[in-house]
Every structure is written in structure tokens, then in C-alpha cells.
Motif scaffolding. Sequence first.
Motif, mmCIF file in Angstrom:
data_model
loop_
_atom_site.group_PDB
_atom_site.id
_atom_site.type_symbol
_atom_site.label_atom_id
_atom_site.label_comp_id
_atom_site.label_asym_id
_atom_site.label_seq_id
_atom_site.Cartn_x
_atom_site.Cartn_y
_atom_site.Cartn_z
ATOM 1 N N ARG A 128 -42.278 -15.320 19.886
ATOM 2 C CA ARG A 128 -41.338 -16.298 19.351
ATOM 3 C C ARG A 128 -39.923 -15.717 19.324
ATOM 4 N NH1 ARG A 128 -44.905 -19.302 20.709
ATOM 5 N NH2 ARG A 128 -45.923 -20.824 19.367
ATOM 6 N N PRO A 129 -38.918 -16.517 19.778
ATOM 7 C CA PRO A 129 -37.530 -16.033 19.725
ATOM 8 C C PRO A 129 -36.978 -16.131 18.302
ATOM 9 C CG PRO A 129 -37.608 -18.233 20.699
ATOM 10 C CD PRO A 129 -39.021 -17.864 20.369
ATOM 11 N N LEU B 8 -34.694 -13.595 10.022
ATOM 12 C CA LEU B 8 -35.029 -14.596 8.999
ATOM 13 C C LEU B 8 -35.895 -15.656 9.660
ATOM 14 C CD1 LEU B 8 -34.598 -16.153 6.249
ATOM 15 C CD2 LEU B 8 -32.642 -17.223 7.366
ATOM 16 N N LYS C 38 -38.011 -19.238 9.382
ATOM 17 C CA LYS C 38 -38.350 -20.488 8.684
ATOM 18 C C LYS C 38 -39.677 -20.993 9.249
ATOM 19 C CE LYS C 38 -36.972 -25.159 7.689
ATOM 20 N NZ LYS C 38 -36.050 -26.256 7.922
ATOM 21 N N GLY D 41 -46.762 -19.933 14.892
ATOM 22 C CA GLY D 41 -46.164 -18.597 15.087
ATOM 23 C C GLY D 41 -45.344 -18.176 13.874
ATOM 24 N N THR D 42 -44.533 -19.070 13.381
ATOM 25 C CA THR D 42 -43.698 -18.718 12.220
ATOM 26 C C THR D 42 -44.558 -18.572 10.961
ATOM 27 O OG1 THR D 42 -43.138 -21.076 12.103
ATOM 28 C CG2 THR D 42 -41.487 -19.611 13.060
ATOM 29 N N THR E 85 -32.982 -23.179 21.940
ATOM 30 C CA THR E 85 -33.995 -24.032 22.583
ATOM 31 C C THR E 85 -35.351 -23.326 22.556
ATOM 32 O OG1 THR E 85 -33.424 -22.974 24.635
ATOM 33 C CG2 THR E 85 -32.355 -25.048 24.199
#
Length: 264
Positions: free
Chosen positions: A60-61, A74, A76, A81-82, A224
Motif C-alpha cells: 500500500r502507498p 499516518l 487512515k 490493507g490499512t 491515486t
Amino acid sequence: MEQYDRRPARQVTVPLVRRDSIGASHHVLTFEYDTPLEAQAGQFVMVRGTNWGQSPFLPRPMSLLHGGKRPSILVKVVGEGTRRLANAEPGDLFSVLAPLGRPWSPCSSHRVPILVAGGVGVCPLLFLARTLKQQGIRPVALYGGRSSGDLVLYEELQAESDLRLATEDGSAGVKGKVTALLDEALMEADGRATVYTCGPRAMMASVVAAARKANVPCEVSLETVMACGYGVCLGCAVPRFDGGYVYACSEGACIDGRVIDWKK
Ligand SMILES: Cc1cc2nc3c(=O)[nH]c(=O)nc-3n(C[C@H](O)[C@H](O)[C@H](O)COP(=O)(O)OP(=O)(O)OC[C@H]3O[C@@H](n4cnc5c(N)ncnc54)[C@H](O)[C@@H]3O)c2cc1C
Ligand code: FES
């Protein structure tokens, strides 16, 4: 496009050393590097837990809050993934590819930097504010969200800037959208503003339009969806106003906002 000092990205496996949770949705993750990560404001990482198995498959970027021996991001929580990042514990190992992407362009000392952040778009702008402070420049920062709970890290941003807040429900700062603060800030800068923005697409489109009207430069950070993060998969294409595409990971993430076709 302005050239910048492009450091090669390194793929490393590093432990998480801290997870600082800000409510249930936002989490600052700090990793420990053997040799410092030399990153510039506006650059990002591709990160994936080594224990994630097959899901989610892709890294994940995430924008960097800063580089160094203990770089932070940080997060959210919006999906799987987050959520996995948010549930990580110190000692968990992560595969991190960094630094990636084009950083913010430098701001000369006779310009007035205006930073416009929406939600977690604050990350690359907080890194920029810290960098400007090291150069003796105190930017104006405009930070907005739906409510005060979206304005995470605002105290950190306040320490580095002349900060003004806006929330749609009026729970912090002025009631309304952050772009409502921009006209006044542009007027105060009297034609010497350089605008930097990161946040929801509609917000960035309005910021670019306002900067264009004031005839001042404006850079955006394109967040994006990305699969590889370094120009191979072509999955991060964003329409250009003059036809064709820019690739957000390799030609951005930070790019002149006038290049983008905001209507598509
Ligand atoms: C250069 C860059 C920097 C970023 N920096 C940060 C950051 O500092 N902090 C942060 O929290 N997030 C950041 N993001 C966004 C973050 O990468 C995504 O939220 C994350 O990849 C979603 O993964 P997921 O598995 O949790 O959600 P998914 O299950 O993949 O998606 C959940 C939902 O979120 C939407 N979504 C996923 N990715 C994006 C995206 N990039 N933009 C808009 N909607 C999306 C999906 O369409 C879906 O509706 C950044 C993205 C980029 C490209
Ligand atoms: S994310 Fe693969 S080319 Fe940009």
C-alpha cells in the motif's frame, strides 16, 4: 519539470517500533531502519506486512511524515490493507520500498508557501512544513475535514505554520470547506504565493482553480490507487489536460496542478 535529487529506492524489511493510535481510524506507524532513509518532503513508501499472506496481495502507498532512522507514516483505515497496518504491533516486520516519487518543488525565500490539506492529505504537507522550517520559512497552512476528528496531527502542523482550520460541521475552525480560507490567504500573499495541496480530488481541483485565478504556482500530490509505485504497472494513470496521461507514481506524486485534467 524541475529536476530533483532522485535517491534510488531501497527495498528493506524493517520492524515496526511504535504504533500511536489517534482514535480508531488513524494510526501513526514508526519503523526502524539500520541506515537512515534519505527521503524528501512529498515522497512516499510502498509498504506491506511480511505476515499478510496472500491478502492483500499488493503493498500500500503511504506518504512519509519524515525520513531518517525512524521514518513514520499516518494511516487512515479504509479497507483491508490499512486495517492490517492499523492492527500491527511493535516488532511486526514490514517490507518497505522507499523513497518513491517526485517530492515537492522547493519554495524560494521570497515566496509565501500556502499549504492546503484535506484529511490525511496532511502527511506530505507536514513533512513539507518541517522542511521549510529548517530553511527558516514559516508557511501558512489551511487544514480542513468533515469534522474535528478528521484534523489529525493539527497540533504538529500548528507548531510549524500559521495554521487555519475549517470543518464542514463547524466543530473546529470556520464552518465550511477549507477552500473557503484560500482566497483570503492568496490575497494576503499579494501575488507571491506558492500553493501546495494534498487531499480529496475535488478539493485539489478547487485549489488549483483558485491558484490559477490568482496567477500563482500550485503543486498537488496525486494519491491515486497504485500497484507497483515505480512506473512499471501503468495502473496509476491520471488524464492530462492536453491529452494522454501522467503516471502518478513516477511523474508525481507531487506535480504541477495545471498538468492534470480535473474534469475527467
Ligand atoms: C502516493 C500516495 C500516498 C498516500 N498517502 C496516504 C497516507 O499518508 N495516509 C493514508 O491513510 N492513505 C494514504 N494513501 C491512500 C492509501 O494508499 C489507501 O487508502 C490504501 O492503499 C487503501 O488500502 P486498503 O487495502 O485499506 O483499502 P482497499 O480495500 O484497497 O480500498 C478500500 C476503499 O478505499 C478506496 N481507495 C483505495 N485506495 C485509494 C486511494 N489511493 N485513493 C482513494 N481511494 C482509495 C477503494 O476504492 C475502496 O473504496 C496514499 C496513496 C498514495 C497513492
Ligand atoms: S503504480 Fe505502477 S506505474 Fe504507477
